[in-house]
Scaffold this motif. Structure first.
Motif, short mmCIF file in Angstrom:
data_model
loop_
_atom_site.label_atom_id
_atom_site.label_comp_id
_atom_site.label_asym_id
_atom_site.label_seq_id
_atom_site.Cartn_x
_atom_site.Cartn_y
_atom_site.Cartn_z
N SER A 9 6.53 1.85 -1.10
CA SER A 9 6.44 0.46 -1.57
C SER A 9 4.98 0.07 -1.74
CB SER A 9 7.11 -0.48 -0.57
OG SER A 9 6.43 -0.42 0.68
N PHE A 10 4.72 -0.92 -2.57
CA PHE A 10 3.40 -1.51 -2.70
C PHE A 10 3.47 -2.81 -1.90
CE2 PHE A 10 3.07 1.72 -5.62
CZ PHE A 10 1.98 1.66 -6.47
N LYS A 11 3.03 -2.75 -0.66
CA LYS A 11 3.31 -3.82 0.30
C LYS A 11 2.97 -5.21 -0.24
CE LYS A 11 3.13 -1.00 4.44
NZ LYS A 11 3.29 0.24 3.70
N GLY A 12 3.96 -6.10 -0.14
CA GLY A 12 3.77 -7.47 -0.58
C GLY A 12 4.04 -7.70 -2.05
N THR A 13 4.29 -6.61 -2.81
CA THR A 13 4.52 -6.78 -4.25
C THR A 13 5.76 -6.03 -4.73
OG1 THR A 13 2.96 -4.98 -4.70
CG2 THR A 13 2.10 -7.23 -4.79
N LEU A 14 5.71 -4.70 -4.72
CA LEU A 14 6.80 -3.89 -5.26
C LEU A 14 7.48 -3.07 -4.17
CD1 LEU A 14 4.99 -2.45 -8.42
CD2 LEU A 14 6.63 -4.34 -8.37
N SER A 15 8.80 -3.08 -4.16
CA SER A 15 9.54 -2.22 -3.25
C SER A 15 9.61 -0.81 -3.81
CB SER A 15 10.96 -2.75 -3.04
OG SER A 15 11.72 -2.62 -4.24
N THR A 343 -2.84 1.43 -11.34
CA THR A 343 -2.09 0.46 -12.13
C THR A 343 -3.00 -0.56 -12.81
OG1 THR A 343 -1.76 -0.98 -10.21
CG2 THR A 343 -0.08 0.68 -10.64
N VAL A 344 -4.12 -0.89 -12.16
CA VAL A 344 -5.02 -1.90 -12.75
C VAL A 344 -5.66 -1.32 -14.01
CG1 VAL A 344 -5.48 -3.14 -10.61
CG2 VAL A 344 -6.87 -1.16 -11.20
N ASP A 345 -5.79 -2.17 -15.04
CA ASP A 345 -6.32 -1.69 -16.32
C ASP A 345 -7.66 -2.33 -16.68
OD1 ASP A 345 -5.44 -4.24 -16.82
OD2 ASP A 345 -3.85 -3.65 -18.21
N GLY A 346 -8.32 -2.91 -15.68
CA GLY A 346 -9.64 -3.50 -15.89
C GLY A 346 -10.07 -4.23 -14.65
N PRO A 347 -11.36 -4.66 -14.58
CA PRO A 347 -11.82 -5.43 -13.43
C PRO A 347 -11.03 -6.74 -13.30
CG PRO A 347 -13.66 -4.69 -14.78
CD PRO A 347 -12.43 -4.45 -15.58
N ASN A 356 0.43 -9.91 -10.72
CA ASN A 356 0.93 -9.24 -11.92
C ASN A 356 1.30 -7.78 -11.64
OD1 ASN A 356 0.34 -11.35 -14.17
ND2 ASN A 356 -1.57 -11.25 -13.00
N ALA A 357 1.66 -7.51 -10.40
CA ALA A 357 1.89 -6.13 -9.98
C ALA A 357 2.95 -5.41 -10.81
CB ALA A 357 2.28 -6.10 -8.50
N GLU A 358 4.05 -6.09 -11.12
CA GLU A 358 5.14 -5.43 -11.84
C GLU A 358 4.71 -5.05 -13.25
OE1 GLU A 358 9.75 -6.37 -13.19
OE2 GLU A 358 8.90 -7.35 -11.41
N ASP A 359 4.08 -5.96 -13.96
CA ASP A 359 3.63 -5.68 -15.33
C ASP A 359 2.57 -4.59 -15.34
OD1 ASP A 359 3.57 -6.37 -18.21
OD2 ASP A 359 1.53 -7.03 -17.76
#
Length: 381
Positions: A9-15, A343-347, A356-359
């Motif tokens: 899981s991504f704690k606090g965002t995605l299971s 997952t991040v695509d920029g600063p 915006n974790a899911e997107d």
């Protein structure tokens, strides 16, 4: 081509389940229809019971217990088969259950975790896995043991409650009332720490501060823990300080080893065995795993390390999609992880990444699969 998705899981965002859904959507956008399998995983901490129950198509059983401050709490364990059950102490004695202004390990107890185990024993389960991460306690497992029928006696012959402040008062341990079902059961403890019960690397000084212990409180608890250790040595001929992992979960590891003869095992290895991860690898071409943050700690009993090592043993490559990278993240490559993407695509501020974790995860998955497809094209050429 067959993919196996097994991310933490991504704690606090995605299971873990959500990552499977997003990966399935992304892989079909890039590869079209393909064969996939997904299994939720955890490393023995909070969420382990639910992940294993889902993977095994088990059942959650709700139980009312006493929490760390002896308040009423709604806890649960998992039924995996007629004989197998799984539980986690975080559901009964976890740190989040104690408000920050009341956190004091002198006052907390593992009694509820003992009640949770007794509920499983009363239903006849004989093969029980126990995850002991995330505790609010530093009672040496006295509360846990008391819920199973063991009595801790002070110098006046009175029974103690079994909280941190009682450690220094113990003079005798009466095990004659221990639940007889314990003798017919096997206990596997998910534990990734090797700390002894006492000393500078023991339960109190290593983990007590995060549970609300001030320097004065920690010194008091350590004196009590040494007393508790000495009583165990005197009455059972066992020195907990000579056994790795007895300092886990505020000393619950000691109670599990001494009173239940439990087997200590890596959390992620236990989970992977319970969900038959090795069996799921048959016919798989690529495993995709990941976690919220990857750094040097990821190599010590975490999901990515376990997934990578098992997959490497079966010569199946592993790609990882993670939220962020920290110091020495590249050490995970030694454990069968072939590539890592974030997952991040920029600063961006952390809050934006979390909001915006899911997107971000979905778009990152699409990028990852496009790279994989490009690599396959190169290989074919």
């Amino acid at each position: 081509m067959k993919f196996l998705f097994a991310s933490d899981s991504f704690k606090g965002t995605l299971s873990s389940d959500q990552t499977i859904e997003l990966l399935n959507k992304a892989v079909r956008e890039v590869f079209g229809e393909c064969e996939t399998d997904g299994v939720p995983v955890a490393d023995g901490g909070e969420g382990t019971t639910e992940a294993v129950v889902k993977a095994r198509h088990g059942e959650i059983v709700n139980v009312d217990v006493h929490g760390p401050l002896m308040e009423t709490e709604h806890a649960f364990y998992g039924k995996l088969s007629d004989k197998e059950a799984i539980l986690e102490m975080a559901a009964a004695s976890g740190l989040p259950m104690v408000p920050e202004d009341k956190r004091n390990p002198l006052n907390t107890t593992t009694y509820g975790t003992g009640e949770l185990l007794k509920a499983a024993l009363d239903e006849g389960y004989t093969d029980i896995a126990i995850a002991i991460g995330g505790s609010a306690t530093n009672d040496g497992g006295m509360g846990f043991a008391r819920a199973l029928g063991i009595r801790f006696i002070d110098e006046d012959g009175k029974e103690l409650e079994g909280k941190g402040s009682d450690l220094v008062k113990v003079r005798h341990i009466d095990v004659t009332g221990l639940d007889p079902a314990v003798k017919n059961a096997h206990f596997t403890v998910m534990c990734d720490v090797t700390n002894p019960l006492c000393g500078p690397d023991g339960a109190t000084y290593t983990f007590g501060k995060q549970k609300g212990g001030t320097p004065e409180i920690l010194d008091e608890l350590e004196s009590g823990m040494k007393n508790y250790r000495d009583v165990i040595i005197k009455e059972f001929g066992i020195n907990p300080d000579e056994i790795q992992g007895t300092g886990a979960a505020g000393g619950l590891g000691a109670a599990l080893k001494v009173f239940l003869k439990a087997e200590m095992k890596s959390g992620i290895d236990t989970v992977l065995d319970l969900i038959d991860f090795d069996g799921r690898l048959k016919g798989v071409d690529l495993v995709v795993t990941g976690e919220g943050r990857t750094d040097w700690q990821s190599c010590f009993g975490k999901v990515m390390q376990g997934i990578g090592d098992r997959s490497k043993n079966h010569q199946v490559p592993v790609a990882a999609l993670c939220g962020s990278l920290g110091p020495d993240y590249e050490k995970i490559y030694e454990h069968g992880i072939s590539s890592i993407m974030t997952t991040v695509d920029g600063p961006m501020p952390l809050k934006d990444a979390l909001d915006n974790a899911e997107d971000l995860y979905y778009k990152g998955a699409v990028r990852m699969f496009r790279f994989i497809k490009a690599g396959m094209t190169l290989s074919a050429g």
